[in-house]
Design an enzyme around this catalytic site. Structure first.
Site, PDB file in Angstrom:
ATOM      1  N   ASP A 228      -8.122 -15.968 -17.104  1.00 53.12           N
ATOM      2  CA  ASP A 228      -9.133 -16.591 -15.801  1.00 53.12           C
ATOM      3  C   ASP A 228      -9.800 -17.533 -16.356  1.00 53.12           C
ATOM      4  O   ASP A 228     -10.546 -17.319 -17.510  1.00 53.12           O
ATOM      5  CB  ASP A 228      -9.425 -15.468 -14.989  1.00 53.12           C
ATOM      6  CG  ASP A 228     -10.304 -15.877 -13.939  1.00 53.12           C
ATOM      7  OD1 ASP A 228      -9.573 -16.413 -13.129  1.00 53.12           O
ATOM      8  OD2 ASP A 228     -11.598 -15.844 -13.918  1.00 53.12           O
TER       9      ASP A 228
ATOM     10  N   GLU B 275      -5.971 -20.759 -17.475  1.00 58.91           N
ATOM     11  CA  GLU B 275      -6.109 -21.249 -16.370  1.00 58.91           C
ATOM     12  C   GLU B 275      -7.437 -22.191 -16.621  1.00 58.91           C
ATOM     13  O   GLU B 275      -8.457 -21.753 -17.129  1.00 58.91           O
ATOM     14  CB  GLU B 275      -6.718 -20.390 -15.263  1.00 58.91           C
ATOM     15  CG  GLU B 275      -7.227 -21.156 -13.986  1.00 58.91           C
ATOM     16  CD  GLU B 275      -8.165 -20.243 -13.098  1.00 58.91           C
ATOM     17  OE1 GLU B 275      -8.175 -20.556 -11.905  1.00 58.91           O
ATOM     18  OE2 GLU B 275      -8.884 -19.382 -13.327  1.00 58.91           O
TER      19      GLU B 275
ATOM     20  N   ASP C 257       0.888  -1.244  -0.064  1.00 59.91           N
ATOM     21  CA  ASP C 257       0.157   0.185  -0.021  1.00 59.91           C
ATOM     22  C   ASP C 257       0.982   1.317  -0.147  1.00 59.91           C
ATOM     23  O   ASP C 257       1.479   1.239   1.113  1.00 59.91           O
ATOM     24  CB  ASP C 257      -0.744  -0.075   1.290  1.00 59.91           C
ATOM     25  CG  ASP C 257      -1.620   1.273   1.465  1.00 59.91           C
ATOM     26  OD1 ASP C 257      -2.038   1.933   0.627  1.00 59.91           O
ATOM     27  OD2 ASP C 257      -2.170   1.536   2.635  1.00 59.91           O
TER      28      ASP C 257
ATOM     29  N   ASP D 286      -1.452  -1.348  -4.177  1.00 60.54           N
ATOM     30  CA  ASP D 286      -1.965  -0.437  -5.484  1.00 60.54           C
ATOM     31  C   ASP D 286      -0.598  -0.815  -6.366  1.00 60.54           C
ATOM     32  O   ASP D 286       0.418  -1.376  -6.121  1.00 60.54           O
ATOM     33  CB  ASP D 286      -1.978   0.762  -5.020  1.00 60.54           C
ATOM     34  CG  ASP D 286      -1.164   1.529  -3.990  1.00 60.54           C
ATOM     35  OD1 ASP D 286      -0.102   1.280  -4.253  1.00 60.54           O
ATOM     36  OD2 ASP D 286      -1.365   1.995  -3.105  1.00 60.54           O
TER      37      ASP D 286
ATOM     38  N   ASP E 215      -4.253   3.867   2.266  1.00 60.07           N
ATOM     39  CA  ASP E 215      -5.570   3.722   2.462  1.00 60.07           C
ATOM     40  C   ASP E 215      -5.899   2.307   2.804  1.00 60.07           C
ATOM     41  O   ASP E 215      -7.162   1.731   2.893  1.00 60.07           O
ATOM     42  CB  ASP E 215      -6.283   4.158   1.011  1.00 60.07           C
ATOM     43  CG  ASP E 215      -6.131   3.023  -0.138  1.00 60.07           C
ATOM     44  OD1 ASP E 215      -4.987   2.266   0.163  1.00 60.07           O
ATOM     45  OD2 ASP E 215      -6.600   3.296  -1.147  1.00 60.07           O
TER      46      ASP E 215
ATOM     47  N   ASN F 243      -0.169   4.467  -0.477  1.00 61.35           N
ATOM     48  CA  ASN F 243      -0.861   5.754   0.092  1.00 61.35           C
ATOM     49  C   ASN F 243      -1.555   5.839   1.282  1.00 61.35           C
ATOM     50  O   ASN F 243      -2.410   6.812   1.536  1.00 61.35           O
ATOM     51  CB  ASN F 243      -1.898   6.220  -1.253  1.00 61.35           C
ATOM     52  CG  ASN F 243      -3.061   5.303  -1.638  1.00 61.35           C
ATOM     53  OD1 ASN F 243      -3.207   4.314  -0.807  1.00 61.35           O
ATOM     54  ND2 ASN F 243      -3.700   5.626  -2.691  1.00 61.35           N
TER      55      ASN F 243
END
Length: 553
Positions: free
Chosen positions: A214, A283, A35, A43, A39, A37
């Site tokens: 996916d 996958e 992280d 990210d 929050d 930032n």
């Protein structure tokens, strides 16, 4: 593959077009990696911040789980805009910066494309559900109810319940193989295929090196909507869904894995091949025909480069005989195919806990996966030897776990934040309250602590990855004479330049490995005491391994 040592930060590494063959791919779950930032959510800028660490492992590529715009009902696997970054993860400029830094470090970047379904908040679905005669009315799988108002067939959703959701606007059901908020696209509609190929082209033009695709076998459904037959109880396993899920009660013959998919995969491969050195990793979600489907999907040079296998993601531990059987089945179903193996990912309990492994056992399996024929996916944190985190019910985020608690606790235990610094706030993940709690047990095994310990699991992973990179036979060579004798698994890997013999004792009792005739030099051996071959035999203690190279001359 990389040279024996990891690339130096800032020094680009050039790789051949087939870099993926035998490559080592590091999976990053962006919500939980770093992280930047405060929050509480990882990210793209956080990933960029940690790429030097990833490069130091010696891996060839990263696979980043979805970061596209999404209402996050399934944490990014429900896409509402394929061409933009969700604000919680950053911006397209942040992605471009990540890509540039990764390439400077010699890392390839693969992104997770979710093409089988979208979010119900995608503009395509909003238009499709508005009426039965609009331009996108057939972009999703719609069906009338039976005369009694029930769904058109017996198909089940992986996340529980019927795979059909009633929509009052159209007075029809729509198909969702996952959450009701994830309607399935209708690949029988040519415009849908074209639109999704345009999505892939957008990211290829941006510079990505490939895709992890996916649920690749869910793209097409049976146009006649035939019922799935029941599955005998003794044939059910937990590789795709937990045993408590009635999804395991069906043989999913008609809801997925349809023959029409092959033509679309060839279109996708042709698009990818128009760019240099790109790769497609599909996958396959099928508990019974996974290797057979892999054979179909990777056959020749016009379909997928490789497919992601579930055989070692099951609940039962991979034994010597079990591994040997997987490769026998693979040889029968996909003799020319290429598998990508994994022990852990973002959807299953971490293998340290799933298989109840000791530290020595973890080390043995790590070296084993680096010696098996195929490519390898590692999941963030497994290089630290992390076990499944314990997440309290009140902290759960995963709808899968909330639905089947407490018999199945969901996927949050493998998705808790990465641990970087033992003593730092949130173990260095970030300054804000994290979206899932940081495991105190994990924090004790953080990167900074292991960096200072030469015997730590982190350094063992680096050595194992470097071993693979140093030996062409381990990357893409043949695999022959694979044998299982109780807990002992042995095989040879060879190419024009070298022949290696590999033996692994996957048990708690000593085992004797018999080396093939010839003169051999020790390349690597179990860390808990040296293994000294005596003549053509070597005594392997519990969870020890031996890798030797045929001497020249």
């Amino acid at each position: 593959m990389n040279a024996q040592m990891a690339p130096q930060p800032g020094v680009p590494v050039e790789r051949a077009a087939d870099w993926w063959r035998g490559g080592v791919i590091y999976q990053i779950y962006p919500r939980s990696f770093q992280d930047s930032n405060g929050d509480g959510i990882g990210d793209l800028a956080g990933i960029t911040q940690r790429l030097d660490y990833v490069a130091s492992l010696g891996v060839d590529a990263i696979w980043i789980s979805p970061f596209f715009k999404s209402p996050m009902k399934d944490f990014g696997y429900d896409v509402s805009d394929y061409r933009d970054v969700d604000p919680m993860f950053g911006t397209l400029a942040d992605f471009d910066a990540l890509l540039a830094r990764a390439h400077a470090l010699g890392l390839k970047v693969m992104i997770d494309l979710v093409l089988s379904h979208t979010s119900d908040q995608h503009p395509w679905f909003s238009e499709s559900r508005a009426s039965r005669d609009n331009p996108k009315s057939d972009w999703y799988v719609w069906a009338d109810p039976k005369p009694d108002g029930t769904p058109p067939n017996n198909w089940l959703a992986i996340f529980g319940g019927s795979a059909w959701q009633w929509d009052a606007r159209r007075q029809q059901y729509y198909l969702h193989n996952f959450l009701a908020a994830q309607p399935d696209l209708n690949f029988h509609e040519p415009q849908v295929q074209d639109a999704l190929l345009d999505v892939a082209r957008f990211w290829l033009d941006r510079g990505v090196d490939g895709f992890r695709l996916d649920t690749i076998n869910f793209y097409f459904h049976d146009k006649d909507l035939r019922d799935n037959p029941p599955l005998p109880q003794d044939a059910r396993n937990d590789s795709i869904a937990p045993q408590v899920n009635p999804y395991n009660h069906q043989d999913h013959l008609h809801s997925k894995s349809q023959p029409e998919n092959l033509a679309f995969l060839e279109r996708l491969r042709a698009l990818t091949d128009a760019y240099d050195a790109r790769a497609c990793l599909g996958e396959i979600g099928d508990a019974h025909r996974g290797l057979e489907i892999m054979g179909q999907y990777t056959e020749g040079e016009t379909r997928m480069h490789m497919c992601y296998a579930f055989e070692f993601l099951e609940g039962r531990r991979a034994t010597a005989e079990g591994i040997a059987q997987v490769f026998r089945d693979l040889e029968a179903a996909a003799p020319d195919g290429w598998a990508c193996w994994a022990f852990s990912n973002h959807d299953v309990q971490r293998h340290a806990s799933r298989w109840g492994l000791s530290d020595d056992a973890l080390r043995c399996y790590t070296m084993l996966i680096m010696c098996l024929r195929g490519s390898v996916c590692l999941y963030q944190g497994e290089e630290l030897g992390l076990a499944e985190a314990d997440v309290a019910f009140e902290d759960l985020q995963d709808p899968y776990g909330i639905e089947f608690w407490p018999e199945f606790k969901g996927r949050d235990g493998c998705r808790t934040p990465m641990v970087w610094q033992t003593q730092a706030e949130n173990a260095g993940f970030g300054s804000g309250k994290s979206w899932l709690p940081v495991s105190p047990t994990h924090a004790e095994a953080a990167v900074d602590r292991q960096e200072q310990d030469p015997g730590a699991m982190l350094h063992h992973y680096r050595r194992a990855i470097a071993l693979r990179g140093a030996h062409p036979a381990l990357q893409a060579g043949h695999q022959d004479d694979l044998r299982a004798d109780q807990n002992l698994l042995s095989f040879q890997r060879s190419d024009v330049s070298e022949t290696l013999f590999c033996a692994f004792n996957l048990g708690d009792e000593p085992a004797v490995a018999t080396l093939p005739d010839g003169s051999w030099q020790v390349v690597s051996q179990g860390m808990r005491g040296a293994v000294s071959p005596k003549g053509q035999h070597a005594m392997l203690g519990a969870w020890q391994y031996l890798i030797v190279k045929r001497a020249e001359g």
